[in-house]
Each structure stands twice: as C-alpha cells, then as structure tokens.
Write a protein that holds these residues in place. Structure first.
Motif, PDB file in Angstrom:
ATOM      1  N   LEU A  91       5.644   7.059   0.861  1.00 26.76           N
ATOM      2  CA  LEU A  91       6.307   7.267   2.145  1.00 26.76           C
ATOM      3  C   LEU A  91       5.447   6.746   3.296  1.00 26.76           C
ATOM      4  CD1 LEU A  91       7.740  10.827   1.476  1.00 26.76           C
ATOM      5  CD2 LEU A  91       9.065   8.723   1.803  1.00 26.76           C
ATOM      6  N   GLY A  92       4.138   6.881   3.184  1.00 23.86           N
ATOM      7  CA  GLY A  92       3.250   6.315   4.191  1.00 23.86           C
ATOM      8  C   GLY A  92       3.300   4.803   4.206  1.00 23.86           C
ATOM      9  N   LEU A  93       3.360   4.196   3.021  1.00 26.63           N
ATOM     10  CA  LEU A  93       3.485   2.740   2.925  1.00 26.63           C
ATOM     11  C   LEU A  93       4.795   2.260   3.549  1.00 26.63           C
ATOM     12  CD1 LEU A  93       2.275   1.748  -0.665  1.00 26.63           C
ATOM     13  CD2 LEU A  93       1.391   0.872   1.499  1.00 26.63           C
ATOM     14  N   ASP A  94       5.867   2.985   3.263  1.00 32.47           N
ATOM     15  CA  ASP A  94       7.173   2.597   3.789  1.00 32.47           C
ATOM     16  C   ASP A  94       7.197   2.623   5.318  1.00 32.47           C
ATOM     17  OD1 ASP A  94       8.077   2.317   1.220  1.00 32.47           O
ATOM     18  OD2 ASP A  94       9.119   4.252   1.155  1.00 32.47           O
ATOM     19  N   ALA A  95       6.344   3.458   5.928  1.00 33.30           N
ATOM     20  CA  ALA A  95       6.331   3.606   7.383  1.00 33.30           C
ATOM     21  C   ALA A  95       5.495   2.546   8.080  1.00 33.30           C
ATOM     22  CB  ALA A  95       5.810   4.998   7.762  1.00 33.30           C
ATOM     23  N   LEU A  96       4.751   1.735   7.316  1.00 25.99           N
ATOM     24  CA  LEU A  96       3.883   0.737   7.937  1.00 25.99           C
ATOM     25  C   LEU A  96       4.706  -0.373   8.570  1.00 25.99           C
ATOM     26  CD1 LEU A  96       1.000   0.217   5.344  1.00 25.99           C
ATOM     27  CD2 LEU A  96       0.926   1.494   7.483  1.00 25.99           C
ATOM     28  N   PRO A  97       4.423  -0.716   9.815  1.00 27.95           N
ATOM     29  CA  PRO A  97       5.102  -1.860  10.431  1.00 27.95           C
ATOM     30  C   PRO A  97       4.563  -3.165   9.859  1.00 27.95           C
ATOM     31  CG  PRO A  97       3.443  -0.980  11.921  1.00 27.95           C
ATOM     32  CD  PRO A  97       3.489  -0.051  10.745  1.00 27.95           C
ATOM     33  N   PRO A  98       5.263  -4.276  10.059  1.00 30.62           N
ATOM     34  CA  PRO A  98       4.753  -5.570   9.606  1.00 30.62           C
ATOM     35  C   PRO A  98       3.435  -5.903  10.302  1.00 30.62           C
ATOM     36  CG  PRO A  98       7.073  -5.698  10.230  1.00 30.62           C
ATOM     37  CD  PRO A  98       6.584  -4.376  10.706  1.00 30.62           C
ATOM     38  N   GLY A  99       2.682  -6.784   9.665  1.00 28.05           N
ATOM     39  CA  GLY A  99       1.458  -7.276  10.291  1.00 28.05           C
ATOM     40  C   GLY A  99       0.185  -6.616   9.829  1.00 28.05           C
ATOM     41  N   HIS A 100       0.292  -5.575   8.987  1.00 28.49           N
ATOM     42  CA  HIS A 100      -0.896  -4.926   8.425  1.00 28.49           C
ATOM     43  C   HIS A 100      -0.938  -5.274   6.938  1.00 28.49           C
ATOM     44  CE1 HIS A 100      -0.101  -2.596  12.082  1.00 28.49           C
ATOM     45  NE2 HIS A 100      -1.404  -2.380  12.116  1.00 28.49           N
ATOM     46  N   ASP A 101      -1.754  -6.245   6.579  1.00 30.53           N
ATOM     47  CA  ASP A 101      -1.747  -6.763   5.215  1.00 30.53           C
ATOM     48  C   ASP A 101      -2.853  -6.192   4.341  1.00 30.53           C
ATOM     49  OD1 ASP A 101       0.491  -8.380   5.610  1.00 30.53           O
ATOM     50  OD2 ASP A 101      -0.734  -9.926   6.564  1.00 30.53           O
ATOM     51  N   ILE A 102      -3.723  -5.376   4.929  1.00 24.30           N
ATOM     52  CA  ILE A 102      -4.707  -4.619   4.158  1.00 24.30           C
ATOM     53  C   ILE A 102      -4.428  -3.144   4.396  1.00 24.30           C
ATOM     54  CG2 ILE A 102      -7.154  -4.044   3.862  1.00 24.30           C
ATOM     55  CD1 ILE A 102      -7.841  -6.873   4.709  1.00 24.30           C
ATOM     56  N   VAL A 103      -4.381  -2.374   3.307  1.00 27.34           N
ATOM     57  CA  VAL A 103      -4.072  -0.951   3.409  1.00 27.34           C
ATOM     58  C   VAL A 103      -5.174  -0.142   2.745  1.00 27.34           C
ATOM     59  CG1 VAL A 103      -2.423   0.876   2.868  1.00 27.34           C
ATOM     60  CG2 VAL A 103      -1.600  -1.432   3.369  1.00 27.34           C
ATOM     61  N   LEU A 104      -5.668   0.845   3.470  1.00 26.16           N
ATOM     62  CA  LEU A 104      -6.582   1.835   2.914  1.00 26.16           C
ATOM     63  C   LEU A 104      -5.796   3.096   2.597  1.00 26.16           C
ATOM     64  CD1 LEU A 104      -9.568   1.625   5.451  1.00 26.16           C
ATOM     65  CD2 LEU A 104      -9.219   0.266   3.375  1.00 26.16           C
ATOM     66  N   VAL A 105      -6.121   3.738   1.492  1.00 30.20           N
ATOM     67  CA  VAL A 105      -5.565   5.056   1.172  1.00 30.20           C
ATOM     68  C   VAL A 105      -6.750   6.008   1.083  1.00 30.20           C
ATOM     69  CG1 VAL A 105      -4.204   6.439  -0.416  1.00 30.20           C
ATOM     70  CG2 VAL A 105      -3.636   4.021  -0.075  1.00 30.20           C
ATOM     71  N   HIS A 106      -6.732   7.036   1.941  1.00 34.24           N
ATOM     72  CA  HIS A 106      -7.890   7.909   2.056  1.00 34.24           C
ATOM     73  C   HIS A 106      -7.497   9.375   1.929  1.00 34.24           C
ATOM     74  CE1 HIS A 106     -11.847   9.252   3.113  1.00 34.24           C
ATOM     75  NE2 HIS A 106     -11.417   9.878   4.191  1.00 34.24           N
ATOM     76  N   ASP A 107      -8.275  10.127   1.171  1.00 27.72           N
ATOM     77  CA  ASP A 107      -8.047  11.559   1.019  1.00 27.72           C
ATOM     78  C   ASP A 107      -8.425  12.292   2.298  1.00 27.72           C
ATOM     79  OD1 ASP A 107      -7.309  11.225  -1.647  1.00 27.72           O
ATOM     80  OD2 ASP A 107      -9.358  11.521  -2.379  1.00 27.72           O
ATOM     81  N   ALA A 108      -7.516  13.127   2.789  1.00 28.19           N
ATOM     82  CA  ALA A 108      -7.849  13.970   3.944  1.00 28.19           C
ATOM     83  C   ALA A 108      -8.984  14.923   3.614  1.00 28.19           C
ATOM     84  CB  ALA A 108      -6.614  14.749   4.391  1.00 28.19           C
ATOM     85  N   ALA A 109      -9.162  15.205   2.327  1.00 27.20           N
ATOM     86  CA  ALA A 109     -10.211  16.131   1.903  1.00 27.20           C
ATOM     87  C   ALA A 109     -11.574  15.457   1.775  1.00 27.20           C
ATOM     88  CB  ALA A 109      -9.830  16.780   0.572  1.00 27.20           C
ATOM     89  N   ARG A 110     -11.690  14.200   2.192  1.00 23.50           N
ATOM     90  CA  ARG A 110     -12.993  13.518   2.271  1.00 23.50           C
ATOM     91  C   ARG A 110     -13.256  13.233   3.750  1.00 23.50           C
ATOM     92  NH1 ARG A 110     -14.574  11.898  -2.990  1.00 23.50           N
ATOM     93  NH2 ARG A 110     -12.837  11.807  -4.441  1.00 23.50           N
ATOM     94  N   PRO A 111     -13.636  14.256   4.512  1.00 23.21           N
ATOM     95  CA  PRO A 111     -13.695  14.121   5.969  1.00 23.21           C
ATOM     96  C   PRO A 111     -14.924  13.395   6.493  1.00 23.21           C
ATOM     97  CG  PRO A 111     -14.348  16.333   5.328  1.00 23.21           C
ATOM     98  CD  PRO A 111     -13.906  15.642   4.074  1.00 23.21           C
ATOM     99  N   LEU A 112     -15.946  13.202   5.656  1.00 22.22           N
ATOM    100  CA  LEU A 112     -17.235  12.744   6.175  1.00 22.22           C
ATOM    101  C   LEU A 112     -17.645  11.373   5.643  1.00 22.22           C
ATOM    102  CD1 LEU A 112     -19.165  16.149   5.987  1.00 22.22           C
ATOM    103  CD2 LEU A 112     -18.013  15.124   7.960  1.00 22.22           C
ATOM    104  N   VAL A 113     -16.700  10.577   5.165  1.00 22.31           N
ATOM    105  CA  VAL A 113     -17.051   9.248   4.673  1.00 22.31           C
ATOM    106  C   VAL A 113     -17.620   8.406   5.810  1.00 22.31           C
ATOM    107  CG1 VAL A 113     -14.677   8.458   5.004  1.00 22.31           C
ATOM    108  CG2 VAL A 113     -16.198   7.188   3.508  1.00 22.31           C
TER     109      VAL A 113
END
Length: 254
Positions: A106-128
C-alpha cells in the motif's frame, strides 16, 4: 570488485530520487501492553518520529511515506504535524493493511512518479545512522536491484528441529558456518520497478522485502550495517535504545 566488472546502473538510476516507505501498522505485542510499538516513546519522542527523521536525514531521500494502522492514519498524521521534521523532505501518511507485506504494498502504491529508488524501513529501528541509509542508496544507484544492510553474527548459530510444544528441548541438526551468515537490518533499498514486481508476483509469506526479490531470481547484495540500527522488539531493547539516544545527546548533540 573492480570498476570494469561492476554492472552498469540502469539508465537514470545514478541520479534517481529516493523515497522511503515506513510500515508502522503493527502493534508490537512483545513490548507489552500500551500504544502500538511505533508510537512508543523513546527519549520523550515516539519511535516512529525517530525513524522518519533517520530516513529524512539523508539528503537523497525526498519523500517519506508512513503506512499507519488501518484505522490510525489521522492519528499518525497529527503526530507528524506535531513534531519538527526536515522541510526539504515531503511526508505522506496512508492507511496500512493486516500484514507487513500488505502495508508495504500500500505504501508503494501511494508513491508518486519520479521516485525510482525505494527504501523500506522498520519503524522499530529508530536509531539507524544516516551513513547506513546513504550506503544502501549508493549501492542501488550503482546497479544492485536490492540492497540490505547487514552485520556479521557474534554468536554461534544452531539449526534445530522445532519442538512440538514451546519450551521443550529441541534437537540440534546442524551448525551453519557463522562466517557465511549475516544479521539483516533496514532500510532495505530497491530499484522501484523490481520491488513493485516482487510485490505483484510473490504471494507466500516472507520475513522481508529482499526475500521477495530473491524469489524473483535476482541478486540481493549486502552492505555494512550498524550496531545502532537494532530492532526495538522487547522491553530490554527499549532500555538499550534509551541508552544509545542518551549517549548521542551527550556526545553528538543529537
């Protein structure tokens, strides 16, 4: 790998814009009763806000999409409005699904055009740290379809035959070679088209998005992770995260 043997990045990917998707729809029952895990306070600020700031700290990230609990998008939007976030980064909140895999889709589906690199990050990793975020993005820009930050294992690992009843002894069946194993973290980085294809074609249960890309038969590469990018899952993890944050504030002015 020599410069001559590196795969050429896809056309335009070397300068592509990057978006980060943060699935934050889970409840995190192992942390105990209370607010959903992503909304638990760390140093007086919700972990989700720390995770968003960690992604936005990279100048390559121009958009952060937060995937909220299905009935909690308005609450998460208010949370973002109440905290200072970098003005150069855009933020979007969308409702999530019943599973992490569905929420990322659902997050991917919401991305507008023009962003060709996608990061997927856990909210539970707050200090990366931002250096880890940038290393993942750079590896995708260099042509890798999927990238994970990872750490060597400190402990010996045993493969076991799972017990029929939790808590019962489990027979050890093998000892994998530790030097060949890594503990994988996030953010995981992807060529957008590759990640979209993975979510459209892989239907089985997976533990991370890189595993979906592996099922496509594509190569996933690992870059060095960081000890402070650990996942806050149990009460003891929250204590450790508080200690890391206190150290940063004392020595780094974080």
């Amino acid at each position: 790998m020599s410069d001559d043997s590196r795969p050429s990045p896809p056309a335009g990917l070397s300068t592509a814009r990057t978006a980060a998707v943060i699935p934050a729809a889970g409840r995190g029952v192992r942390l105990g009763p209370g607010a959903p895990k992503a909304l638990r306070a760390l140093g007086g600020t919700p972990m989700l806000i720390h995770a968003i700031r960690a992604m936005a700290a990279s100048r390559a990230v121009s958009l952060v999409v937060v995937v909220a609990p299905p009935d909690g998008a308005a609450e998460v939007k208010s949370l973002l409005d109440a905290h200072a976030l970098p003005e150069r980064t855009d933020f979007l909140v969308v409702p999530g699904g019943q599973s992490r895999q569905e929420s990322v889709k659902l997050g991917l589906d919401a991305l507008p055009p023009g962003h060709d690199i996608v990061l997927v990050h856990d909210a539970a990793r707050p200090l990366v740290p931002v250096d880890t975020v940038d290393a993942v993005i750079e590896a995708v820009r260099d042509g890798a379809p999927a990238v994970v930050p990872a750490l060597p294992l400190a402990d010996t690992v045993k493969q076991v035959e799972p017990a029929g009843t939790p808590g019962e002894p489990e027979p050890v069946v093998a000892t994998p070679e530790r030097a060949l194993l890594r503990a994988v973290q996030t953010p995981q980085g992807f060529d957008r088209a590759t990640l979209v294809r993975a979510h459209e074609t892989v239907t089985g249960e997976v533990t991370d998005d890189a595993g979906m890309v592996e099922q496509l038969g594509l190569t996933v590469v690992a870059v060095p992770g960081h000890e402070e990018a650990f996942k806050v899952t149990r009460p003891l993890d929250l204590v450790l995260a508080e200690a890391v944050l206190a150290r940063r504030r004392l020595y780094d002015g974080f």
